[in-house]
Scaffold this motif. Sequence first.
Motif, short mmCIF file in Angstrom:
data_model
loop_
_atom_site.label_atom_id
_atom_site.label_comp_id
_atom_site.label_asym_id
_atom_site.label_seq_id
_atom_site.Cartn_x
_atom_site.Cartn_y
_atom_site.Cartn_z
N PRO A 240 0.36 -1.70 0.18
CA PRO A 240 -0.13 -0.45 0.00
C PRO A 240 0.57 1.38 0.00
O PRO A 240 1.66 1.45 0.97
N ARG A 241 0.46 1.61 -0.97
CA ARG A 241 1.42 3.51 -1.45
C ARG A 241 1.31 4.27 -0.04
O ARG A 241 2.39 4.81 0.83
N ARG A 242 0.26 4.16 1.07
CA ARG A 242 -0.20 4.78 2.81
C ARG A 242 -1.43 4.54 3.26
O ARG A 242 -1.60 3.86 2.36
N ILE A 243 -1.03 4.75 4.04
CA ILE A 243 -2.00 4.10 5.36
C ILE A 243 -1.95 4.97 6.32
O ILE A 243 -0.88 5.56 7.21
N ALA A 244 -3.21 5.45 6.29
CA ALA A 244 -4.02 6.63 7.61
C ALA A 244 -4.07 6.10 8.38
O ALA A 244 -5.20 4.66 8.81
N LEU A 245 -4.13 6.13 9.62
CA LEU A 245 -4.24 5.60 11.63
C LEU A 245 -4.53 6.41 12.04
O LEU A 245 -4.40 6.96 12.39
N GLY A 246 -5.94 6.08 12.39
CA GLY A 246 -7.11 6.79 13.36
C GLY A 246 -7.77 7.50 12.55
O GLY A 246 -7.48 8.15 11.42
N SER A 247 -9.23 7.88 13.72
CA SER A 247 -9.61 8.56 12.96
C SER A 247 -9.88 9.74 12.44
O SER A 247 -10.24 10.33 11.55
N ASP A 248 -9.01 10.25 13.10
CA ASP A 248 -8.54 12.15 13.70
C ASP A 248 -7.31 12.46 12.14
O ASP A 248 -7.65 13.03 11.42
N SER A 249 -6.59 11.14 11.76
CA SER A 249 -5.69 11.24 10.57
C SER A 249 -6.79 11.15 9.65
O SER A 249 -6.58 11.94 8.34
N TYR A 250 -7.71 9.79 9.25
CA TYR A 250 -8.24 10.42 7.98
C TYR A 250 -9.45 10.98 8.27
O TYR A 250 -9.21 12.01 6.76
N THR A 251 -10.16 12.13 8.65
CA THR A 251 -10.40 13.48 8.70
C THR A 251 -10.29 13.93 8.40
O THR A 251 -10.56 14.98 7.30
N THR A 252 -8.82 14.48 9.21
CA THR A 252 -8.20 15.50 8.97
C THR A 252 -7.13 15.22 7.37
O THR A 252 -7.33 16.25 6.54
N ILE A 253 -7.55 14.76 7.27
CA ILE A 253 -7.07 14.05 6.04
C ILE A 253 -7.52 14.41 4.94
O ILE A 253 -7.51 14.42 3.06
N HIS A 254 -8.68 14.06 4.86
CA HIS A 254 -9.86 13.75 3.75
C HIS A 254 -10.28 14.99 3.15
O HIS A 254 -9.90 15.63 2.24
N LYS A 255 -9.79 15.81 4.84
CA LYS A 255 -10.80 17.07 4.81
C LYS A 255 -9.67 18.81 4.33
O LYS A 255 -10.11 18.77 3.34
N ALA A 256 -8.40 18.38 3.61
CA ALA A 256 -7.25 18.75 3.86
C ALA A 256 -7.32 18.16 2.02
O ALA A 256 -7.10 19.67 1.29
N LEU A 257 -7.68 17.03 1.55
CA LEU A 257 -6.98 16.68 0.23
C LEU A 257 -8.58 17.22 -0.28
O LEU A 257 -8.29 17.37 -1.38
N THR A 258 -9.58 17.39 -0.16
CA THR A 258 -10.59 18.26 -0.64
C THR A 258 -10.87 19.16 -0.76
O THR A 258 -10.92 19.50 -2.10
N GLU A 259 -9.61 19.51 0.52
CA GLU A 259 -10.52 21.35 0.02
C GLU A 259 -8.55 21.63 -1.33
O GLU A 259 -9.51 22.73 -2.28
N ARG A 260 -7.84 21.16 -1.15
CA ARG A 260 -7.13 21.43 -2.06
C ARG A 260 -7.73 21.12 -3.64
O ARG A 260 -7.12 21.69 -4.47
N LEU A 261 -8.07 19.95 -4.07
CA LEU A 261 -8.99 19.03 -4.67
C LEU A 261 -9.98 20.73 -5.14
O LEU A 261 -9.68 21.21 -6.48
N GLU A 262 -10.35 21.02 -4.36
CA GLU A 262 -11.65 22.23 -4.91
C GLU A 262 -11.28 23.21 -5.50
O GLU A 262 -11.49 24.30 -5.46
#
Length: 280
Positions: A240-262
């Motif tokens: 796997p290229r990346r593994i996010a561990l922890g609900s805080d990691s998933y939520t924070t990274i998801h938000k950052a990537l979504t905003e960056r893509l937008e």
Amino acid sequence: MTKRTWLITGVSSGFGRLMTEQLLERGDRVAGTVRNMEVMDDLKNKYGDLLWLAQLDVTDTSAIRRVVNDAFQELGKIDVVVNNAGYGLFGAAEELTDEQIIHQIETNLIGSIQVVRAVLPNLRAQGNGRIIQLSTVGGQAAFPGGSLYHASKWGIEGFMESVMHEVAPFNIGVTIVEPGGASTNFRYKNSKLAPKIEAYEASPAIYARRMLEEGTATSIGDPAKMVTIMIDSVAQDPAPRRIALGSDSYTTIHKALTERLESLEAQKDLAFSTDFSHEK
């Protein structure tokens, strides 16, 4: 269960220690690096030759090469290399000393780079291997008061992203691990603070300082569960290229990537407008 040999930097505490304990318990061999050998006496006495130890400061490139070569020579083959050694540095960018900046980059970024450069000839020669790079949620998202820590982790993620493509033809897999908050000693014992500038009492950077100074914030992540997932990832093919561990990691990274893509999508027409015109 397949028995493997692992090389792990920074096994005296935190994820490195937990990983070493889990691996030894299941019968794998571990080559671990530490700054203070005595802290590993208990595991060495319990597991004997399954635990190979070397003293190492990852800011010393020549020492990295020596220790890596010794480990491969004495253990024969190393299946997995875990780049774990590192620490946090917090404070506003203006507050950091030049010495703190240099040491953070030399440890978290250059040290990790040089470990990879040292192990690659050996992994290529044996025809396979896996590299696990410990990063953080802060490798894809950034918070005030962590500029240099983020610089080191964003930097190593970019390095490893490139390396994973370079070494794929040699049957070497690379995985970047991005844990969120975990109940290890990283935050309160292994992190360092910059000298204080009073003006930054009015800056969001103050919250990182207060968190470390007060030492009362708790983490939701279970480090033992995280380490088990890291270990189990080695059986996955491809890596796997990346593994996010922890609900805080998933939520924070998801938000950052979504905003960056937008933000990127909003600039599409602007970006395309700068190409050379091919109209006749």
